[in-house]
Design an enzyme around this catalytic site. Structure first.
Site, PDB file in Angstrom:
ATOM      1  N   LYS A 140      91.737  21.940  53.252  1.00 31.93           N
ATOM      2  CA  LYS A 140      92.421  20.834  53.919  1.00 31.93           C
ATOM      3  C   LYS A 140      93.635  20.390  53.126  1.00 31.93           C
ATOM      4  CE  LYS A 140      88.002  19.337  55.620  1.00 31.93           C
ATOM      5  NZ  LYS A 140      86.915  18.495  55.224  1.00 31.93           N
ATOM      6  N   ALA A 182      86.708  24.004  53.861  1.00 27.77           N
ATOM      7  CA  ALA A 182      86.352  23.229  52.673  1.00 27.77           C
ATOM      8  C   ALA A 182      87.448  22.233  52.325  1.00 27.77           C
ATOM      9  CB  ALA A 182      86.099  24.172  51.502  1.00 27.77           C
ATOM     10  N   SER A 183      87.120  21.289  51.498  1.00 25.48           N
ATOM     11  CA  SER A 183      88.063  20.243  51.111  1.00 25.48           C
ATOM     12  C   SER A 183      89.351  20.816  50.537  1.00 25.48           C
ATOM     13  CB  SER A 183      87.414  19.308  50.102  1.00 25.48           C
ATOM     14  OG  SER A 183      86.332  18.650  50.700  1.00 25.48           O
ATOM     15  N   LEU A 184      89.250  21.851  49.743  1.00 27.06           N
ATOM     16  CA  LEU A 184      90.434  22.455  49.141  1.00 27.06           C
ATOM     17  C   LEU A 184      91.362  23.013  50.218  1.00 27.06           C
ATOM     18  CD1 LEU A 184      91.869  23.135  46.551  1.00 27.06           C
ATOM     19  CD2 LEU A 184      90.591  25.271  46.456  1.00 27.06           C
TER      20      LEU A 184
END
Length: 130
Positions: free
Chosen positions: A99, A95-97
């Site tokens: 990354k 998920a973006s978090l």
């Protein structure tokens, strides 16, 4: 994702995974280039505790050095709607978090090592960036 407790559980799972990866990636290599059995047992125990504490349903751990690999699966890859055992072929959602949590410490390590300059133009590292 309106349920705050669900968001916190997902955040803890991703943070645990990223913290484990960062700890393994940033530890200093041993001179003889073999795995430290005590360290592997410690990693196994921490993953198993995270599963027992319901922070994560399962995990896949793999570390490789000079062509020698240690790998293991733990727990389940799914618990709803049905329990599915973890496999080495499980694909994880990055998920973006995750990354951001993984990238920021990595960049700071590169800055500390003098491999990246914080005020250098982006095109210094990515020539296509104009």
């Amino acid at each position: 994702m309106n349920d705050p407790s669900l968001w916190r559980r997902r955040l803890r799972r991703r943070f645990f995974f990223v913290a484990l990866v960062c700890a393994c990636a940033t530890s200093a290599p041993r001179v003889d280039q073999t795995f430290d059995p005590a360290k592997l047992r410690e990693i196994d125990a921490r993953i198993e505790k995270a599963i027992a504490d319901h922070l994560i349903p399962g995990a896949v751990f793999r570390v490789e050095r000079n062509g020698v690999a240690y790998h293991r699966t733990y727990g389940n890859r799914a618990v709803e709607p049905a329990v599915e055992k973890m496999t080495e072929e499980t694909i994880f959602d990055a998920a973006s978090l995750t990354k951001v949590i993984a990238t920021a410490p990595s960049i700071w390590l590169l800055i500390q090592q003098g491999k990246v300059a914080l005020d250098a133009p982006v095109k210094t590292y990515i020539p296509e960036f104009t």
